[in-house]
Scaffold this active site. Structure first.
Site, PDB file in Angstrom:
ATOM      1  CB  ILE A 184      -1.789   8.397   8.736  1.00 39.99           C
ATOM      2  CG1 ILE A 184      -0.421   8.942   9.135  1.00 39.99           C
ATOM      3  CG2 ILE A 184      -2.705   8.224   9.945  1.00 39.99           C
ATOM      4  CD1 ILE A 184      -0.451  10.374   9.621  1.00 39.99           C
ATOM      5  N   GLY A 287       0.138   6.445   0.733  1.00 44.24           N
ATOM      6  CA  GLY A 287       1.506   6.836   0.407  1.00 44.24           C
ATOM      7  C   GLY A 287       2.194   5.854  -0.517  1.00 44.24           C
ATOM      8  CD  GLN A 296       3.691   0.552  -2.102  1.00 46.23           C
ATOM      9  OE1 GLN A 296       4.598   1.192  -2.610  1.00 46.23           O
ATOM     10  NE2 GLN A 296       3.397   0.646  -0.811  1.00 46.23           N
ATOM     11  CB  CYS A 456       8.984 -10.916  17.924  1.00 42.53           C
ATOM     12  SG  CYS A 456       9.299  -9.144  18.077  1.00 42.53           S
TER      13      CYS A 456
END
Length: 482
Positions: A184, A287, A296, A456
């Site tokens: 998660i 996920g 992916q 940043c």
């Protein structure tokens, strides 16, 4: 008050032994969830439904809402259970119950009957429907698409007057399938995939890879606790947090830019597999959706899977982002996901979409795997029920500034490649470079008489790293956002 719980249809087509096991587990889950609301509550299982009886009328709405969120329940009927003598008695009781609802409306009557009677379900529908039509002048019978459907159930000598029907989430009862470990992140995808496995009957534990200090972890803990509390509170689950900053630092220092994304995912799967093995969990849940990001693609997913024998489940593999966001909205995690930070220092500039196994393995030979072993060994495992208290603790605040003083120094915490591509130059102040993944070990070597303004690109990593340094006792840090 009384509720009749109707089973998810897939449960009803199981063999007798499996169906009984599922019903028994669902009954236990309902008891576990509802016992906090009414100690006198009774849950009674039958072959084709489960009865819930409670005395505290003040808890009616709370109990009804909780039932709609327990996996395994198709729908809930809120009923009034009364005895009857004959069909005319059924009509009279229906008239009292439904008169106000049918005023000026079209209606039909639908009856389900169990037991031995000298009448059929259709006989009752005709008799009650005709009687209601005669006694309520403004009502009119309409058998297709009526405004109101009068639902009645006859069981032996009892009449169930259905006051309301409420849809459940369906699926299988939690505990009918084996445990899984969800990776998660707090974003849209991981929250929805966790929910989908809970709905399919799995007890879902959570594994979080912390890349941004306490503030990020608290946000993800809140998401995990929300999912558990809303859909899975019938079971105890674990929340395992792994500090992955040392791993990210090693990757950014030693791994070729194009291979970073796939190798980071491979490291996460390795770590999660060790956690799963430690706790006897059978599968990981992610996920990931096909083609959503560079890591992916089918080629890259296959390479990611290759590092572990643990089964990896991807319930969202064919979903598009819009569908995922709609599901997140339905289950209530959308707002969490929208405010979850993204990290400006962990993304390759030119990630490969078709990684080559030999190149990946050659790059991984540069990696010090003792770092991975150490972060897994030091992982923080908590009972998710304790998270509510822990996340309620005050988070250290850090000041954000848009200007600077004579004693201030800007600390550019981007990765080395980002700093080389877009060097930071600000007039009137010194700029020092120190990548965020070295802050934990190198910040103490800097001049502690100066005030360090962390910077940043997006301002997310700088804030989280400033929070981390404050927690470590460094008071001379702020966030610079011009």
């Amino acid at each position: 008050m009384k509720f009749i719980i109707k089973l998810f249809p897939e449960i009803t087509i199981k063999s007798q032994s499996v169906r009984l096991r599922f019903i028994k587990i669902l009954t236990g889950n309902i008891r576990n969830v509802l016992k906090h609301y009414d100690e006198t509550l009774a849950v009674v299982r039958h072959w084709d439904n489960i009865e819930v009886r409670a005395k505290d009328e003040n808890q009616r709405l709370t109990i009804r809402d909780a039932l709609t969120r327990i996996p395994g329940i198709h729908h809930i009927l809120e009923v009034e259970d009364v005895p009857f003598t004959d069909m005319h008695d059924i009509f009279e009781k229906a008239l009292v119950q439904y008169r106000d609802q049918l005023d000026g409306k079209t209606f039909c009557v639908r009856v389900k009957r169990r037991g031995k009677h000298d009448f059929s379900s259709i006989d009752v529908e005709r008799y009650v429907g005709g009687g209601l039509n005669q006694h309520i002048e403004s009502a009119r019978v309409k058998l297709t698409n009526p405004d109101v459907t009068v639902h009645l159930e006859v069981e032996d000598d009892r009449l169930l007057l259905i006051k309301g029907r409420y849809e459940g989430i369906g699926g299988f009862p939690i505990g009918t399938q084996e445990d899984v470990l969800s990776l998660i992140s707090g974003g849209f995808d991981s929250g929805v995939s966790s929910y989908m496995l809970m709905r399919r009957g799995c007890r879902v534990h959570y594994c979080f890879f912390n890349l941004g200090g306490a503030a990020h972890e608290i946000g993800v803990r809140q998401v995990a606790h929300y999912l558990w509390n809303r859909f899975g509170s019938s079971h105890r689950v674990r929340f395992v947090a792994i500090n992955f900053e040392p791993v990210v630092g090693e990757i950014l220092e030693k791994i070729d830019d194009g291979q970073m994304g796939v190798i980071l995912k491979r490291m996460m799967v390795r770590a999660a597999s060790k956690v799963a093995e430690r706790y006897g969990v059978q599968a990981l849940v992610t996920g990931e959706a096909l083609g959503q990001v560079s890591s992916q693609t089918l080629t890259n997913l296959r390479l990611i899977d290759n590092v572990s024998d643990t089964l990896i489940l991807r319930p969202l593999i064919s979903y598009d982002k819009e569908h995922i966001i709609n599901l997140a909205r339905q289950i209530g995690t959308e707002d969490f996901a929208r405010t979850m930070p993204e990290y400006c220092g962990v993304i390759s500039k030119s990630p490969t979409v078709k990684a080559v196994k030999s190149k990946i393995e050659a790059e991984e030979e540069k990696f010090d795997f003792s770092i991975l072993d150490k972060v897994v060994e030091e992982a923080n495992n908590v009972d998710i029920r304790e998270i509510a208290q822990q996340t309620g603790q005050e988070v250290v605040e850090v000041e954000t500034v848009n200007d600077f003083g004579p004693n201030d120094v800007i600390l550019d915490i981007r990765s080395v490649d980002e700093q080389e591509d877009k060097p930071l130059k600000v007039e009137g102040i010194d700029v020092v470079s120190l990548p965020f993944y070295k802050l934990s070990t190198k910040f103490g070597d800097l001049d502690q008489n100066r005030t360090w303004l962390l910077w940043c690109e997006r301002g997310v990593m700088s804030r989280l790293q400033a929070l981390y340094l404050r927690e470590q006792g460094f008071k001379n840090v702020k966030v610079y956002r011009p």
